[in-house]
Write a protein that holds these residues in place. Structure first.
Motif, PDB file in Angstrom:
ATOM      1  N   UNK A  26       6.701  83.929  30.806  1.00 17.27           N
ATOM      2  CA  UNK A  26       6.732  82.665  30.067  1.00 17.27           C
ATOM      3  C   UNK A  26       7.571  82.819  28.797  1.00 17.27           C
ATOM      4  N   UNK A  27       8.231  81.763  28.461  1.00 21.83           N
ATOM      5  CA  UNK A  27       8.949  81.734  27.181  1.00 21.83           C
ATOM      6  C   UNK A  27       8.063  81.201  26.069  1.00 21.83           C
ATOM      7  N   UNK A  28       7.002  80.488  26.458  1.00 21.04           N
ATOM      8  CA  UNK A  28       6.075  79.946  25.463  1.00 21.04           C
ATOM      9  C   UNK A  28       4.639  80.152  25.932  1.00 21.04           C
ATOM     10  N   UNK A  29       3.727  80.254  24.997  1.00 22.41           N
ATOM     11  CA  UNK A  29       2.317  80.405  25.323  1.00 22.41           C
ATOM     12  C   UNK A  29       1.820  79.146  26.044  1.00 22.41           C
ATOM     13  N   UNK A  30       0.793  79.327  26.875  1.00 22.82           N
ATOM     14  CA  UNK A  30       0.251  78.219  27.670  1.00 22.82           C
ATOM     15  C   UNK A  30      -1.222  78.031  27.318  1.00 22.82           C
ATOM     16  N   UNK A  31      -1.619  76.770  27.147  1.00 24.28           N
ATOM     17  CA  UNK A  31      -2.995  76.429  26.788  1.00 24.28           C
ATOM     18  C   UNK A  31      -3.557  75.459  27.823  1.00 24.28           C
ATOM     19  N   UNK A  32      -4.768  75.718  28.280  1.00 27.60           N
ATOM     20  CA  UNK A  32      -5.410  74.858  29.276  1.00 27.60           C
ATOM     21  C   UNK A  32      -6.868  74.617  28.874  1.00 27.60           C
ATOM     22  N   UNK A  33      -7.359  73.463  29.290  1.00 28.19           N
ATOM     23  CA  UNK A  33      -8.769  73.123  29.106  1.00 28.19           C
ATOM     24  C   UNK A  33      -9.370  72.819  30.468  1.00 28.19           C
ATOM     25  N   UNK A  34     -10.561  73.323  30.717  1.00 26.45           N
ATOM     26  CA  UNK A  34     -11.235  73.048  31.974  1.00 26.45           C
ATOM     27  C   UNK A  34     -12.739  72.944  31.714  1.00 26.45           C
ATOM     28  N   UNK A  65       2.954  94.107  23.897  1.00 29.80           N
ATOM     29  CA  UNK A  65       2.065  93.495  24.883  1.00 29.80           C
ATOM     30  C   UNK A  65       1.161  92.406  24.322  1.00 29.80           C
ATOM     31  N   UNK A  66       1.087  92.297  22.995  1.00 33.73           N
ATOM     32  CA  UNK A  66       0.169  91.311  22.428  1.00 33.73           C
ATOM     33  C   UNK A  66       0.864  90.381  21.421  1.00 33.73           C
ATOM     34  N   UNK A  67       1.299  90.905  20.312  1.00 38.18           N
ATOM     35  CA  UNK A  67       1.801  90.024  19.254  1.00 38.18           C
ATOM     36  C   UNK A  67       3.110  89.330  19.632  1.00 38.18           C
ATOM     37  N   UNK A  68       4.021  90.030  20.301  1.00 36.42           N
ATOM     38  CA  UNK A  68       5.313  89.434  20.659  1.00 36.42           C
ATOM     39  C   UNK A  68       5.365  88.982  22.119  1.00 36.42           C
ATOM     40  N   UNK A  69       4.227  89.006  22.782  1.00 38.32           N
ATOM     41  CA  UNK A  69       4.171  88.677  24.211  1.00 38.32           C
ATOM     42  C   UNK A  69       3.954  87.171  24.386  1.00 38.32           C
ATOM     43  N   UNK A  70       4.968  86.464  24.854  1.00 39.15           N
ATOM     44  CA  UNK A  70       4.838  85.016  25.062  1.00 39.15           C
ATOM     45  C   UNK A  70       4.175  84.676  26.399  1.00 39.15           C
ATOM     46  N   UNK A  71       3.999  85.696  27.269  1.00 43.92           N
ATOM     47  CA  UNK A  71       3.259  85.421  28.512  1.00 43.92           C
ATOM     48  C   UNK A  71       1.771  85.531  28.201  1.00 43.92           C
ATOM     49  N   UNK A  72       1.302  84.491  27.551  1.00 45.69           N
ATOM     50  CA  UNK A  72      -0.053  84.418  27.020  1.00 45.69           C
ATOM     51  C   UNK A  72      -0.676  83.109  27.473  1.00 45.69           C
ATOM     52  N   UNK A  73      -1.933  83.192  27.907  1.00 48.20           N
ATOM     53  CA  UNK A  73      -2.661  82.002  28.348  1.00 48.20           C
ATOM     54  C   UNK A  73      -3.988  81.935  27.607  1.00 48.20           C
ATOM     55  N   UNK A  74      -4.308  80.752  27.118  1.00 48.18           N
ATOM     56  CA  UNK A  74      -5.630  80.533  26.515  1.00 48.18           C
ATOM     57  C   UNK A  74      -6.341  79.426  27.286  1.00 48.18           C
ATOM     58  N   UNK A  75      -7.520  79.749  27.770  1.00 45.34           N
ATOM     59  CA  UNK A  75      -8.319  78.780  28.515  1.00 45.34           C
ATOM     60  C   UNK A  75      -9.560  78.437  27.693  1.00 45.34           C
ATOM     61  N   UNK A  76      -9.793  77.168  27.520  1.00 45.31           N
ATOM     62  CA  UNK A  76     -11.036  76.706  26.898  1.00 45.31           C
ATOM     63  C   UNK A  76     -11.863  76.023  27.977  1.00 45.31           C
ATOM     64  N   UNK A  77     -13.043  76.566  28.217  1.00 42.53           N
ATOM     65  CA  UNK A  77     -13.901  76.079  29.306  1.00 42.53           C
ATOM     66  C   UNK A  77     -15.158  75.468  28.708  1.00 42.53           C
ATOM     67  N   UNK A  78     -15.271  74.144  28.836  1.00 38.70           N
ATOM     68  CA  UNK A  78     -16.397  73.405  28.249  1.00 38.70           C
ATOM     69  C   UNK A  78     -17.486  73.150  29.283  1.00 38.70           C
ATOM     70  N   UNK A  79     -18.746  73.058  28.854  1.00 40.44           N
ATOM     71  CA  UNK A  79     -19.812  72.675  29.782  1.00 40.44           C
ATOM     72  C   UNK A  79     -19.764  71.176  30.060  1.00 40.44           C
ATOM     73  N   UNK A  80     -20.131  70.784  31.269  1.00 40.54           N
ATOM     74  CA  UNK A  80     -20.153  69.376  31.649  1.00 40.54           C
ATOM     75  C   UNK A  80     -21.411  69.131  32.474  1.00 40.54           C
ATOM     76  N   UNK A  81     -22.373  68.411  31.893  1.00 44.78           N
ATOM     77  CA  UNK A  81     -23.652  68.179  32.565  1.00 44.78           C
ATOM     78  C   UNK A  81     -23.521  67.254  33.767  1.00 44.78           C
ATOM     79  N   UNK A  82     -22.416  66.523  33.847  1.00 42.55           N
ATOM     80  CA  UNK A  82     -22.264  65.583  34.967  1.00 42.55           C
ATOM     81  C   UNK A  82     -21.462  66.178  36.122  1.00 42.55           C
ATOM     82  N   UNK A  83     -20.924  67.387  35.934  1.00 38.23           N
ATOM     83  CA  UNK A  83     -19.960  67.914  36.902  1.00 38.23           C
ATOM     84  C   UNK A  83     -20.582  68.172  38.273  1.00 38.23           C
ATOM     85  N   UNK A  84     -21.780  68.743  38.312  1.00 36.84           N
ATOM     86  CA  UNK A  84     -22.433  68.986  39.603  1.00 36.84           C
ATOM     87  C   UNK A  84     -22.615  67.695  40.369  1.00 36.84           C
ATOM     88  N   UNK A  85     -23.080  66.658  39.664  1.00 39.91           N
ATOM     89  CA  UNK A  85     -23.288  65.353  40.301  1.00 39.91           C
ATOM     90  C   UNK A  85     -21.968  64.737  40.735  1.00 39.91           C
TER      91      UNK A  85
END
Length: 974
Positions: free
Chosen positions: A258-266, A446-466
């Motif tokens: 990756x040329x830029x860091x990637x952020x996702x929410x699930x 491998x860390x500070x200058x590494x743009x192949x970086x992904x951050x995932x934020x995983x939230x709870x969802x009480x309605x998801x099972x239903x």
């Protein structure tokens, strides 16, 4: 050493002194099939057939195929040879595993003829499976019309993955890899996403087998003391003879960076009643080196351990100290072609992701400038060295754990020896870490200058099972609305065909089998030498441990009331994690990390073999260390005996938060264990104690303790100090050691570094906990955020020393083989089911897990007992059941556990004579003996004394309660 063995030629042969083994690599001349053999002095011989399998979608093709392959083959055309062989052998391990980019088929046995019986069945299954469509419907997925003409989706893998994907960790892994590897097969869920499994076709599975399951593309792994020549001759005869060479699979390409860091929410499912606050997961993942760059990869492992190996490690300490999360861990997925390093924070606030990333980057920046302290690097190197030298396999046999270190590396094109060596690789590592700027360069690259970086934020969802349940219903309604009469007829016909297939017994006599005459007449024994040393009792078991010492100290149980017992478990949690010996907790954890393999406290009840209501409760702590560090281990023991520091309020608060977060996560991850603890909690005082420490009530009490601690920590600190005086103040009762004679004699000459002197104190008599009168637990259901059920039916039974114990254990095996597997797994679609006589605790239970049903499962439990009481089993069933019980009796025990196993036998009264009598009864059992045990113990138990506890999704439990009618279970939130 020969260069050729028949049609195989040796490509490399090396001694791996660190594991006392010889590594031999070979290639088959005609097919190019590859072989690895680890020759060593271990009678637990292992084979593993490993294939590279790359998913092209998330249909779960590799996973479903792994199941179907074991449903009959050309030579053994029976419905379930895998399950049949599990009860016709003395295997110590049998399984099949779907990895991210591989599928493997391992098994192990200590009996040579049994080893080759299993190998023959596995070879034919893998390379010549029947791949029947009925197997696909049963193991994968199929549509079924129920009585009200409504469509349902059924299938074992489908239900397995519905259960798996209810876990937040599984959701996190799926979205993380999908984001991190957009160019590689890792972006797909090889196990299958339930929404995508619906699209899987029978033809897709057959095509996948044709593409990947060829001997030319297989790696055959062997481990143990059987001769290489016999392995190769057997492999040639049963798998490679007359096979045409197939071109090798290409290695996976590199992931474009990756040329830029990637952020996702699930999102992940959470039960409606659960508290939503601070339940977010935040994962930060850096794609690092190729698995082939072993020197660089080991350096990253060192960095990972130095930064995150303990709560005192700089990055983990910064994260926990920030109050942005309750738990922080890291992982390196070093079994795939390119290795991500992932930091996972649990118990986060929903808006904390930016702040967490800032803590990580600021800490790494500081360390890149100032360097990582040398003692942390040394500690990390020590931990890696310890892990590679220890003879332990965790959930796998030791020999199979060596495959995962070496065989997978070879399949990626690397040198398998790199996964096994210690000293040569670690010398290079140490030299590298001595170089100026080496650490800084790694951190930046491998860390500070590494743009192949992904951050995932995983939230709870009480309605998801239903919501997901509703999506499935809508999907089925759309199919049903378009069903023609012809298609309806096809579905009904397929269902009938599947049922007929499941009812087939087949001619199981075509399968090889082990005879009881092949089984050793004597069971395992680990001689335990006992000798006094002042006021200390020493217990030593002599065995080869690869120069590692295992030591355990045991103390009398303190006199406590029931409402104080929660504090006792918290004492065992906190004590090894706090400062002692004049060191604060950070310095203490660093010292443990640098010089030992870890120190843990535990609570042991030692339930009597003759009476499940009688016990000898103790508190113990265990430690392990390389021979050169034994003095450090004993000095730590002495420090922890005399000077644990409970004054650090912030550290205790941090540990309590971590503990509560871990318990709450484990309820969702291991609901069957909580169901069993609840169901059995009123059967005896020991089981009640076990529930108080490991059940749902413990979670509630920990919440109360934390609330009180936040208001005023002083009473809690006083309670911990009181327990320290009650437990560690009196003398040590016993010291139990696993090591060879040389190490033990060195300890004796050095007077165990002063430990016996610390034992010369007043010794109180062991106290029985003051347990209140036991109240019966009612059958019940508990609602969790999982669309499938985890069910237990349990009742009091008989103890180990009872004359009918062997017969009851055999009855359990017969019920599994004759009824439960067929009714609950094959026909019901559950991932697993069975029954167990827990003779050591004096109870019996049935269970099912990842189960889409409840009523039919409970019916199957009861019917299995009625079948046996009616005598619906024969001598073949009896012999197979005996083998099943003997498998567990004779399973290998790793060196670290042998002294403790022998000590447990002694404390519980399971003498050698009693164990031998139990084995003799088992071997001589008749059909009438088994019937008698069922009629006297199980039949009245299941009908009148059984407690049913099930954990499952609300929709499932409500639906099944309608079927149970007057026997409906009261439902409660967890």
């Amino acid at each position: 050493m020969k260069n050729h063995y028949g049609h195989f030629h040796v490509t490399r042969s090396r001694e791996i002194s660190e594991i006392n083994a010889q590594l031999i690599e070979l290639v088959h001349d005609k097919t190019n099939s590859e072989v690895i053999f680890l020759s060593c002095d271990d009678d637990e011989n292992i084979f593993n057939i490993s294939l590279r399998t790359f998913p092209s979608n998330s249909h779960g093709t590799a996973h479903v195929l792994e199941h179907i392959v074991l449903c009959g083959s050309e030579k053994f055309p029976v419905k379930d040879p895998f399950f049949a062989m599990s009860r016709r052998s003395m295997n110590t391990f049998m399984n099949a595993l779907t990895g991210t980019d591989f599928t493997c088929y391992p098994a192990a046995s200590q009996i040579p003829c049994d080893f080759y019986n299993l190998f023959e069945v596995y070879l034919d299954a893998v390379f010549h499976p029947r791949l029947l469509e009925e197997s696909f419907w049963q193991e994968g997925i199929h549509l079924e019309l129920e009585k009200k003409s409504s469509l349902k989706l059924k299938g074992i893998v489908y239900n397995e993955m519905k259960g798996a994907m209810a876990q937040p960790e599984s959701r996190l892994h799926e979205v993380l890899f999908a984001t991190l590897f957009p160019d590689l097969p890792y972006r797909f869920n090889s196990g299958g996403n339930p929404n995508m499994i619906r699209q899987l076709t029978y033809q897709e599975v057959k095509d996948f087998h044709k593409q990947y399951y060829h001997p030319s593309r297989a790696l055959f792994y062997f481990y143990g003391n059987l001769p290489l020549e016999k392995h190769l001759e057997f492999l040639e005869e049963h798998a490679l003879q007359g096979v045409e060479k197939s071109p090798p699979l290409a290695q996976l390409p590199k992931q474009t960076r990756f040329k830029e860091k990637v952020y996702r929410t699930s999102y992940y499912p959470l039960a409606e009643q659960d508290e939503k606050k601070d339940k977010t997961f935040v994962a930060l993942s850096f794609l690092t080196s190729s698995i082939l760059e072993q020197e660089e990869l080991l350096a990253i492992c060192v960095i990972d351990l130095a930064l995150m190996g303990t709560d005192a490690a700089p990055l983990k300490n910064a994260l926990l100290g920030s109050n942005l999360c309750k738990q922080a861990d890291s992982s390196l997925d070093d079994e795939i072609s390119e290795v991500p390093m992932t930091i996972t924070c649990k118990g986060c606030h929903e808006n904390s992701a930016d702040a967490i990333e800032k803590v990580v980057r600021d800490t790494l920046t500081t360390l890149a400038i100032e360097g990582i302290p040398k003692h942390l690097i040394e500690g990390a190197l020590h931990q890696l060295e310890f892990a590679r030298e220890e003879i332990a396999g965790s959930s796998y046999p030791y020999g199979l754990s060596l495959f995962f270190r070496s065989g997978l590396l070879k399949q990626h094109g690397g040198d398998p020896a790199d996964g096994l060596k210690v000293h040569t690789l670690f010398k290079t590592l140490r030299d590298n870490f001595e170089k100026p700027h080496y650490v800084s360069q790694l951190l930046r690259k491998y860390f500070l200058d590494n743009t192949h970086f992904v951050r995932i934020t995983l939230h709870p969802d009480a309605s998801l099972t239903s919501v997901e349940g509703q999506e499935e219903e809508e999907y089925l309604k759309r199919i049903q609305a378009s069903l023609s009469e012809e298609k309806r007829h096809v579905i009904l016909k397929e269902s009938q065909s599947l049922l007929s297939y499941q009812e087939e017994e087949g001619d199981l006599e075509i399968l090889p089998r082990l005879s009881l005459s092949d089984v050793p007449k004597e069971g395992k024994d680990f001689p335990l030498k006992k000798e006094p040393r002042g006021d200390l009792s020493l217990f030593h078991h002599n065995c080869f441990t690869n120069e590692i010492l295992y030591a355990s100290l045991f103390f009398h149980f303190p006199p406590l009331a029931e409402n104080e017992l929660v504090f006792l478990r918290l004492f065992t949690l906190l004590t090894p994690e706090l400062g002692c010996g004049g060191r604060d907790y950070r310095t203490h954890l660093d010292f443990v990390f640098q010089h030992t393999g870890g120190i843990d406290f535990d609570l042991d009840l030692f339930v009597a073999a003759h009476d499940p209501n009688s016990m000898q409760p103790t508190l113990s702590f265990q430690g392990k260390a390389l021979r050169r560090n034994v003095d450090k281990l004993f000095s730590l023991f002495l420090d922890m005996l005399t000077s644990v520091d409970f004054s650090d309020v912030r550290r205790i608060e941090e540990l309590l938060k971590q503990h509560l977060e871990g318990i709450e996560n484990s309820i969702q991850k291991s609901p069957l264990r909580f169901a069993l603890n609840l169901a059995t909690s009123s059967f005896s005082p020991p089981l009640h104690l076990n529930y108080l420490w490991h059940g749902l009530d413990y979670c509630s009490k920990v919440k109360e303790v934390i609330k009180d601690f936040f208001n005023n920590p002083i009473p809690f600190q006083k309670k911990m100090e009181e327990l320290k005086e009650l437990i560690l103040g009196p003398k040590i009762e016993d010291l139990v050691i696993s090591a060879n004679y040389a190490m033990y004699n060195d300890l004796k000459k050095g007077d165990f570094f002063g430990l016996p002197s610390a034992a010369m104190k007043k010794s109180p008599s062991s106290a029985q906990p003051k347990v209140t009168a036991l109240s019966a637990v009612a059958s019940q259901g508990r609602i969790i955020s999982n669309p499938v059920a985890f069910t237990v039916l349990a009742f009091p039974a008989i103890p180990y020393a009872h004359p009918l114990t062997a017969a009851l254990s055999v009855a359990s095996e017969i019920m599994d083989n004759k009824t439960l597997h067929k009714r609950i797994r094959e026909q019901g679609g559950a991932y697993g089911a069975g029954s167990t006589h827990m003779a050591s605790w004096g109870y019996f239970y049935f269970h099912s897990y990842r189960d889409p049903h409840l009523k039919s499962t409970l019916d199957a439990f009861r019917e299995s007992v009625e079948e046996l009481s009616s005598g619906h089993f024969d001598n073949r069933d009896l012999e197979e059941a005996k083998l099943g019980v003997l498998q567990s009796l004779d399973s290998p025990v790793p060196p670290e556990s042998r002294a403790l196993v022998a000590y447990t036998w002694e404390k519980c009264g399971r003498t050698k004579e009693l164990r031998h009598a139990h084995r003799e009864r088992l071997l001589s059992l008749t059909k009438n003996d088994v019937k008698k045990a069922v009629e006297e113990i199980l039949l009245p138990g299941t009908l009148s004394k059984g407690v049913v506890v099930t954990f499952g999704g609300k929709e499932l439990l409500v639906r099944e309660n309608e079927l149970l009618k007057e026997k409906a279970l009261p439902l409660f939130n967890v």
